[in-house]
Design an enzyme around this catalytic site. Structure first.
Site, PDB file in Angstrom:
ATOM      1  CE  LYS A   4     -33.298 -19.138 -21.860  1.00  0.00           C
ATOM      2  NZ  LYS A   4     -32.917 -18.059 -21.401  1.00  0.00           N
TER       3      LYS A   4
ATOM      4  NE  ARG B 130     -37.972 -13.908 -12.561  1.00  0.00           N
ATOM      5  CZ  ARG B 130     -36.978 -12.560 -13.311  1.00  0.00           C
ATOM      6  NH1 ARG B 130     -37.277 -11.667 -12.517  1.00  0.00           N
ATOM      7  NH2 ARG B 130     -36.240 -13.458 -13.629  1.00  0.00           N
TER       8      ARG B 130
END
Length: 485
Positions: A264, A339
């Site tokens: 990030k 996920r």
């Protein structure tokens, strides 16, 4: 300041009091009717429909204006919670450890309970300093007094409301804890302690057990970290449970998400990444509330817990991993880690023959951009009756939901040349495609909730507060009791 509710028979003339007014001032309690500033309050409430403080000779009174019911009852209930929050802010300006609540007979029990809920949740603040468990919150005893004409609330109802609010508080605490104080091993110990306190069983799987389960998603994400992943299983199975097969709750437990190799780049995004385990915290809080309140439901929580770090041992884009289900996944973005760990948990849930599976995850920025902080994105394959019931619970608790589709065409976004599926499918429909990825690993009734937006707020929002909010606890507590208990 943590609040505890009890029932009291009569008003005290000296204990600070919250007075929920009716349409007029005809029914003032005798303890302060003689010197109550009626005319000034009438003028004030004509301009401002918010609580205010009244100072009598020997008593502080927090006066709450009457809010007439409206056709959309859930909106009125939320207004009552907001009034409770505003009173909580007034109380913080005084040194009070005990007060009483008196409501005009015109107010319904439902309205009073919503006010008390807002009062409790609006009193939250994160007080832990450092890594010490030896801290305590100041407490406030709130005694609820009923007039002879008021519909009374039983002590048991107040105790259950207190426990539900406590569960939201602990969920917020878990989210707000610094990341170095909730590494997977520490987090696992905390879950075990909460299980003993509330009365649910816990299993904390170590790396060896996770390897034996062939949970390639969890192992893949955690291989960059110095701290091994854990997998927490929470079992609440009361003897009088109304369901024979469990309702399974799966929560994403990424204790800090730096993004992996796809690091990030936004400082603002990194600053809130301690909240990326918000889904798992909500599952812990929900099961805590169900167990402490002896709700007769068989519920199992599954929490894959790891951080998403960066190192030369970590996954990189282009890698292919094998999941617990046997499916192969091409890693196209290491910041799509949630996920991957959720998929292994969802696959394991098949072994439990669940009646329903609900997963909660701070999964995508796409959900935040789509509907903002005002609600939760959800999707799933369960029947329309349950979906509409979930939405109704969302309105009743004001944790509102918006359903997104899972059309078959979205499968194409996840096609891979080198594996069965890839983990991230481009820039379009990000929240839906993440849900579509999870759908690949389920064969049962399932609901996916992307709580990325409301789980952690950068600005205070009424009784939800600032930072961790505990999203999902009150909503699913209401939903499960209404539908299954």
């Amino acid at each position: 300041m943590q609040i505890f509710f009890t029932v009291r028979e009569h008003l005290s003339e000296s204990t600070p009091c919250i007075y929920l007014l009716g349409e007029n001032f005809d029914n003032l309690p005798s303890t302060f009717s003689d010197n109550f500033p009626i005319s000034s309050l009438v003028n004030y409430f004509e301009k401002e429909q918010i609580p205010t403080t009244v100072f009598l000779d020997n008593q502080v009174v927090f006066a709450v204006p009457y809010l007439a019911p409206i056709q959309e009852n859930y909106v009125h209930k939320e207004k009552m919670r907001n009034q409770g929050h505003l009173v909580a802010q007034l109380i913080k300006t005084h040194s009070i450890n005990k007060l009483q609540v008196f409501a005009d007979a015109i107010l319904s029990k439902e309205s009073i309970l919503c006010f008390l809920e807002g009062l409790n949740l609006g009193s939250y603040n994160y007080e832990k300093k450092g890594n010490s468990e030896d801290y305590f919150r100041d407490t406030l005893q709130v005694e609820v007094v009923f007039s002879s004409e008021t519909e009374t609330i039983e002590q048991e109802e107040l105790e259950k409301l207190t426990t539900l609010c406590d569960a939201v508080w602990l969920t917020r605490d878990l989210v707000n804890d610094p990341p170095n104080f909730k590494k997977p091993s520490i987090y696992g110990q905390k879950i075990e302690e909460l299980g003993k306190e509330a009365g649910f069983e816990t299993e904390i799987w170590n790396k060896e057990r996770i390897e034996a389960e062939k949970m390639g998603g969890i192992l893949g994400v955690s291989q960059a970290s110095h701290e091994d992943a854990i997998f927490a299983k929470l079992i609440y199975s009361p003897k009088d449970a109304t369901n024979d097969t469990p309702i399974v709750l799966v929560g994403k437990g990424v204790t800090f998400d730096i993004g992996g190799a796809n690091i990030k780049t936004s400082t603002a995004a990194l600053e809130i990444m301690k909240s990326d385990m918000g889904g798992s915290a909500s599952v812990v809080g929900l099961i805590y509330a169900l167990a402490k309140n002896n709700i007769p439901l068989y519920v199992v929580g599954l929490l894959p817990i790891t951080d998403n770090s960066i190192s030369n041992q970590g996954l990189v884009p282009g890698d292919v991993i094998t999941m617990r289900s046997g499916a192969t996944v091409e890693i196209t973005n290491t910041d799509g880690e949630g996920r991957l760990i959720m998929a292994d948990a969802l696959d394991y849930a098949k072994e439990l023959a669940p009646e329903l599976v609900i997963d909660l995850a701070t999964l995508t920025g796409s959900a935040v951009r789509a509907i903002g902080e005002e609600g939760t994105v959800f999707m799933g394959n369960t029947d329309e009756v349950l979906k509409r019931a979930l939405e109704k619970s969302g309105r009743e608790t004001y944790e509102r939901l918006v359903e997104f589709p899972l059309w078959n065409e979205y499968k194409d976004y996840l096609k891979s040349d080198v594996a069965d599926i890839k983990n991230v499918g481009g820039s379009f429909a990000g929240a839906i495609v993440a849900g579509k990825f999870l759908e690949h690993f389920v064969d049962y009734d399932w609901i996916h909730m992307d709580i990325a937006a409301p789980a952690y707020l950068m600005k205070s929002s009424s009784y939800r507060g600032k930072n961790g909010t505990g999203t999902g606890v009150r909503l699913l507590y209401h939903f499960l009791i209404e539908q299954f208990s």
